[in-house]
Motif scaffolding. Structure first.
Motif, PDB file in Angstrom:
ATOM      1  N   ALA A 113       0.814  -1.220   0.000  1.00  0.00           N
ATOM      2  CA  ALA A 113       0.000   0.000   0.000  1.00  0.00           C
ATOM      3  C   ALA A 113       0.845   1.268   0.000  1.00  0.00           C
ATOM      4  CB  ALA A 113      -0.957  -0.008   1.190  1.00  0.00           C
ATOM      5  N   VAL A 114       1.871   1.324   0.824  1.00  0.00           N
ATOM      6  CA  VAL A 114       2.705   2.533   0.882  1.00  0.00           C
ATOM      7  C   VAL A 114       3.413   2.779  -0.449  1.00  0.00           C
ATOM      8  CG1 VAL A 114       4.700   3.602   2.010  1.00  0.00           C
ATOM      9  CG2 VAL A 114       2.930   2.495   3.388  1.00  0.00           C
ATOM     10  N   PRO A 115       4.082   1.772  -1.040  1.00  0.00           N
ATOM     11  CA  PRO A 115       4.692   2.025  -2.356  1.00  0.00           C
ATOM     12  C   PRO A 115       3.665   2.383  -3.437  1.00  0.00           C
ATOM     13  CG  PRO A 115       5.618   0.047  -1.396  1.00  0.00           C
ATOM     14  CD  PRO A 115       4.469   0.464  -0.521  1.00  0.00           C
ATOM     15  N   LEU A 116       2.480   1.800  -3.357  1.00  0.00           N
ATOM     16  CA  LEU A 116       1.429   2.142  -4.313  1.00  0.00           C
ATOM     17  C   LEU A 116       1.107   3.634  -4.241  1.00  0.00           C
ATOM     18  CD1 LEU A 116      -0.956   1.334  -6.255  1.00  0.00           C
ATOM     19  CD2 LEU A 116      -2.307   1.050  -4.167  1.00  0.00           C
ATOM     20  N   LEU A 142       1.817   6.516 -11.542  1.00  0.00           N
ATOM     21  CA  LEU A 142       0.418   6.089 -11.608  1.00  0.00           C
ATOM     22  C   LEU A 142      -0.500   7.299 -11.604  1.00  0.00           C
ATOM     23  CD1 LEU A 142       0.100   3.030  -9.187  1.00  0.00           C
ATOM     24  CD2 LEU A 142      -0.099   3.030 -11.666  1.00  0.00           C
ATOM     25  N   GLU A 143      -1.505   7.230 -12.453  1.00  0.00           N
ATOM     26  CA  GLU A 143      -2.523   8.281 -12.471  1.00  0.00           C
ATOM     27  C   GLU A 143      -3.349   8.193 -11.185  1.00  0.00           C
ATOM     28  OE1 GLU A 143      -3.010  10.677 -14.804  1.00  0.00           O
ATOM     29  OE2 GLU A 143      -1.178   9.961 -15.765  1.00  0.00           O
ATOM     30  N   PRO A 144      -3.932   9.296 -10.746  1.00  0.00           N
ATOM     31  CA  PRO A 144      -4.676   9.282  -9.487  1.00  0.00           C
ATOM     32  C   PRO A 144      -5.824   8.272  -9.438  1.00  0.00           C
ATOM     33  CG  PRO A 144      -4.258  11.540 -10.149  1.00  0.00           C
ATOM     34  CD  PRO A 144      -3.795  10.656 -11.283  1.00  0.00           C
ATOM     35  N   VAL A 145      -6.602   8.124 -10.500  1.00  0.00           N
ATOM     36  CA  VAL A 145      -7.755   7.227 -10.436  1.00  0.00           C
ATOM     37  C   VAL A 145      -7.327   5.780 -10.210  1.00  0.00           C
ATOM     38  CG1 VAL A 145      -9.750   6.314 -11.690  1.00  0.00           C
ATOM     39  CG2 VAL A 145      -9.315   8.776 -11.668  1.00  0.00           C
ATOM     40  N   PRO A 146      -6.433   5.180 -11.035  1.00  0.00           N
ATOM     41  CA  PRO A 146      -6.047   3.796 -10.733  1.00  0.00           C
ATOM     42  C   PRO A 146      -5.332   3.652  -9.391  1.00  0.00           C
ATOM     43  CG  PRO A 146      -4.874   4.587 -12.682  1.00  0.00           C
ATOM     44  CD  PRO A 146      -5.853   5.642 -12.282  1.00  0.00           C
ATOM     45  N   LYS A 147      -4.567   4.669  -9.010  1.00  0.00           N
ATOM     46  CA  LYS A 147      -3.857   4.615  -7.732  1.00  0.00           C
ATOM     47  C   LYS A 147      -4.847   4.543  -6.572  1.00  0.00           C
ATOM     48  CE  LYS A 147      -0.302   7.295  -7.029  1.00  0.00           C
ATOM     49  NZ  LYS A 147       0.644   8.382  -6.677  1.00  0.00           N
ATOM     50  N   TYR A 148      -5.810   5.442  -6.556  1.00  0.00           N
ATOM     51  CA  TYR A 148      -6.709   5.505  -5.405  1.00  0.00           C
ATOM     52  C   TYR A 148      -7.803   4.442  -5.450  1.00  0.00           C
ATOM     53  CZ  TYR A 148      -4.007   9.533  -4.233  1.00  0.00           C
ATOM     54  OH  TYR A 148      -2.955  10.349  -3.919  1.00  0.00           O
ATOM     55  N   VAL A 149      -8.164   3.975  -6.640  1.00  0.00           N
ATOM     56  CA  VAL A 149      -9.081   2.840  -6.717  1.00  0.00           C
ATOM     57  C   VAL A 149      -8.387   1.588  -6.175  1.00  0.00           C
ATOM     58  CG1 VAL A 149     -10.313   1.295  -8.291  1.00  0.00           C
ATOM     59  CG2 VAL A 149     -10.539   3.767  -8.542  1.00  0.00           C
ATOM     60  N   SER A 150      -7.113   1.408  -6.513  1.00  0.00           N
ATOM     61  CA  SER A 150      -6.355   0.274  -5.975  1.00  0.00           C
ATOM     62  C   SER A 150      -6.225   0.380  -4.460  1.00  0.00           C
ATOM     63  CB  SER A 150      -4.969   0.203  -6.619  1.00  0.00           C
ATOM     64  OG  SER A 150      -5.082  -0.041  -7.987  1.00  0.00           O
TER      65      SER A 150
END
Length: 122
Positions: A28-31, A37-45
């Protein structure tokens, strides 16, 4: 008390702790820090990460309740169904994506939980 389901509850709780504390640091922290990474895939993940956290805690609670209260046997089978699904996904995904089980060991964590759930529910 159903001892097998209580052990499944304990293993589910341990998996929850591994996911939350070790996995959080490793995944989670490295993600969240990934600059590419674009914000949408990052925060959806990241949202999905927290869904997994909630489901793991719920599995431990379901097994615990089923172990202590035989009339709650449906909770034990629901948790076992989740454990089986996570196990099958976790064991199938690494070879399908040409990854090693060393890099993606999650499926193996659910195998003993699922087996204990099955044995405890019979």
């Amino acid at each position: 008390m159903n001892v097998l389901l209580m052990i499944a509850a304990a293993l589910s709780g341990l998996t929850f702790l591994i996911h939350t504390f070790l996995g959080g640091r490793e995944i989670a922290v490295p993600l969240l820090r990934a600059p590419d990474l674009e914000p949408v895939p990052k925060y959806v993940s990241y949202y999905c990460w927290h869904i997994a956290t909630i489901v793991l805690a719920a599995m431990a609670a379901m097994y615990g309740l089923a172990a202590l209260y035989p009339q709650s046997w449906e909770l034990g089978w629901m948790a076992t169904g989740l454990a089986l699904a996570f196990c099958f996904l976790g064991l199938a995904l690494p070879p399908l994506k040409k990854q090693s089980y060393k890099a993606m060991p999650q499926g193996w964590l659910f195998l003993p939980i699922a087996l204990l759930g099955i044995a405890g529910g019979v």
